[in-house]
Design an enzyme around this catalytic site. Structure first.
Site, PDB file in Angstrom:
ATOM      1  N   ARG A 185     -47.248  14.861 -29.646  1.00  0.00           N
ATOM      2  CA  ARG A 185     -47.688  15.378 -28.345  1.00  0.00           C
ATOM      3  C   ARG A 185     -48.897  16.305 -28.475  1.00  0.00           C
ATOM      4  O   ARG A 185     -49.720  16.387 -27.565  1.00  0.00           O
ATOM      5  CB  ARG A 185     -46.528  16.087 -27.652  1.00  0.00           C
ATOM      6  CG  ARG A 185     -45.456  15.122 -27.171  1.00  0.00           C
ATOM      7  CD  ARG A 185     -44.316  15.816 -26.485  1.00  0.00           C
ATOM      8  NE  ARG A 185     -43.390  14.840 -25.908  1.00  0.00           N
ATOM      9  CZ  ARG A 185     -42.248  15.151 -25.309  1.00  0.00           C
ATOM     10  NH1 ARG A 185     -41.890  16.424 -25.197  1.00  0.00           N
ATOM     11  NH2 ARG A 185     -41.473  14.202 -24.809  1.00  0.00           N
TER      12      ARG A 185
ATOM     13  N   LYS B 192     -26.807   4.161 -20.778  1.00  0.00           N
ATOM     14  CA  LYS B 192     -26.290   3.925 -19.433  1.00  0.00           C
ATOM     15  C   LYS B 192     -27.254   3.148 -18.548  1.00  0.00           C
ATOM     16  O   LYS B 192     -28.467   3.239 -18.688  1.00  0.00           O
ATOM     17  CB  LYS B 192     -25.943   5.266 -18.765  1.00  0.00           C
ATOM     18  CG  LYS B 192     -24.840   6.029 -19.486  1.00  0.00           C
ATOM     19  CD  LYS B 192     -24.459   7.304 -18.740  1.00  0.00           C
ATOM     20  CE  LYS B 192     -23.299   8.009 -19.434  1.00  0.00           C
ATOM     21  NZ  LYS B 192     -22.870   9.225 -18.705  1.00  0.00           N
TER      22      LYS B 192
ATOM     23  N   GLY C 222     -37.738   8.478 -25.888  1.00  0.00           N
ATOM     24  CA  GLY C 222     -37.782   9.146 -27.186  1.00  0.00           C
ATOM     25  C   GLY C 222     -37.352   8.296 -28.363  1.00  0.00           C
ATOM     26  O   GLY C 222     -38.075   8.171 -29.366  1.00  0.00           O
TER      27      GLY C 222
ATOM     28  N   GLY D  45     -38.579   9.788 -19.047  1.00  0.00           N
ATOM     29  CA  GLY D  45     -38.095   9.958 -17.683  1.00  0.00           C
ATOM     30  C   GLY D  45     -39.191   9.750 -16.659  1.00  0.00           C
ATOM     31  O   GLY D  45     -38.987   9.129 -15.611  1.00  0.00           O
TER      32      GLY D  45
END
Length: 406
Positions: free
Chosen positions: A39, A201, A358, A381
């Protein structure tokens, strides 16, 4: 997609001006050592472009979840040193992001200097999107640049409220690239379009799944997600992770996939174990066909070799591909084998390839394959929210923000 203004779009005068740059330096660390500086490197082009133009750069970031309390273990101070090595020039550090320490450090900057301020989330006002806290941040500069795509789906003081309190607000090079590359997945992507999804999920990815289904030709499902789809078909999963509350949702997705003419590929075989806690030889591992079921007390932890071969073949012919989510319990080798096989297949694909998340990114980096992927997203996300058609608060704020014309 209408893109927010970039600081490189026009003839913005930067020399001698303090530019606040929201970056995402939420990096993994061991003590004071940065374990993965990706990053930092991704933010470097924006920082260097501003510095070369004579701007006085004030960097703002969060790290971890200190919940509004100063936590020395989550300080950004060590990150300043790591960033200094990447930029090959000193990076000053302010012991706070607001107040006297931050203001004095910002005022002391010369043209081309770079300052990193302490963790934004040491203050509750950051996550509360508090206008008063945002005003203190805005006082550190005259121009605002958001280059933190990983936080674009959050309405925080440093990403949303601040935009109306600065003279001019722009996107950085990284944020602009993320929006444009991910946007290619939604704007008449070349076919066949292959979607590879995994992780634990379904519910966290349902929005993106449903938005992409009309565009894709094949959907490959692995990881814990596939257990729920298989259970919905009546497969025996033993003690495997299954979202029992999402069985109907899995059936709906399968029906919608078929109705749209796309092919849904689920595991044909799975790697199973009797324990994730034990270590060999106490831990038993074997591969079983899905049709035979997972034995009672055992759990599926990865896709098997037959599934890997089927997924590799499906990926090979993709003209567009998006992958989010590991194929198994990636953090526990050898149950990372399926994810690594998919990573190699995606890297070998000649189509336009995008990955996010990730553990997905970790699989690609573990195999040193990043340079062979067209776009490695820095926001799991945020990328899912964008692909789901959700408005990203930080991006919306850039469209609405800034008191002056650029």
């Amino acid at each position: 997609m209408i893109f927010p203004p970039s600081f490189r779009d026009g003839s913005l005068a930067l020399r001698g001006r303090r530019v606040i740059v929201r970056v995402d330096f939420n990096v993994p660390m061991a003590g004071e050592r940065v374990l993965d500086a990706t990053r930092l490197r991704e933010a470097a082009p924006t920082i260097e472009t501003l510095r070369d133009a004579g701007a006085r750069v004030v960097l703002l970031s969060h790290r971890g979840r200190p919940r509004g309390v100063a936590d020395p273990g989550l300080s950004l101070r060590p990150v300043a040193g790591a960033l200094s090595s990447i930029l090959e020039r000193p990076v000053a550090f302010a012991a706070d992001c607001v107040g006297t320490a931050a203001r004095n450090a910002a005022a002391a900057l010369g043209d081309g200097d770079v300052l990193l301020c302490e963790n934004l989330r040491f203050h509750a006002g950051e996550e509360a999107n508090d206008p008063a806290f945002a005003a203190e941040l805005a006082a550190l500069g005259e121009v605002y640049v958001n280059d933190a795509f990983g936080t674009a789906h959050r309405a925080h003081a440093s990403t949303a409220a601040i935009c109306r309190l600065v003279g001019q607000a722009f996107s950085g090079l990284l944020l602009d690239r993320e929006l444009r590359q991910l946007g290619r997945l939604l704007d008449e992507p070349p076919r066949p379009f292959v979607l590879v999804t995994g992780g634990a999920k379904i519910r966290g990815k349902i929005g993106a799944l449903r938005r992409l289904l009309p565009l894709v030709d094949r959907v490959l499902v692995g990881g814990g997600m596939s257990n729920t789809f298989l259970a919905a078909r009546g497969a025996e999963l033993g003690s495997s992770l299954v979202e029992s509350e999402s069985l109907d949702l899995a059936r709906e997705i399968e029906t919608e996939t078929a109705a749209g003419g796309a092919e849904l590929l689920l595991p044909l075989d799975v790697v199973v174990t009797d324990s994730l806690e034990a270590t060999p030889p106490e831990r038993r591992v074997r591969t079983v066909p899905v049709e035979d079921g997972v034995p009672p007390g055992w759990l599926a932890v990865d896709i098997g070799p037959e599934t890997r071969a089927a997924f590799e073949a499906a990926i090979a012919g993709a003209a567009t591909l998006f992958w989010n989510g590991p194929m198994g319990v990636f953090e526990t080798p050898p149950f990372d084998a399926g994810s690594l096989a998919v990573a190699r297949a995606v890297a070998a694909c000649e189509g336009f390839t995008v990955i996010g998340g990730g553990e997905t990114v970790a699989a690609v980096r573990q195999e040193d394959l990043s340079v062979r992927i067209d776009h490695v997203s820095t926001g799991g996300g945020a990328s899912l929210a964008l692909l789901a058609g959700e408005k990203l608060p930080a991006v919306e704020a850039l469209h609405a923000g800034g008191r002056e014309e650029a």
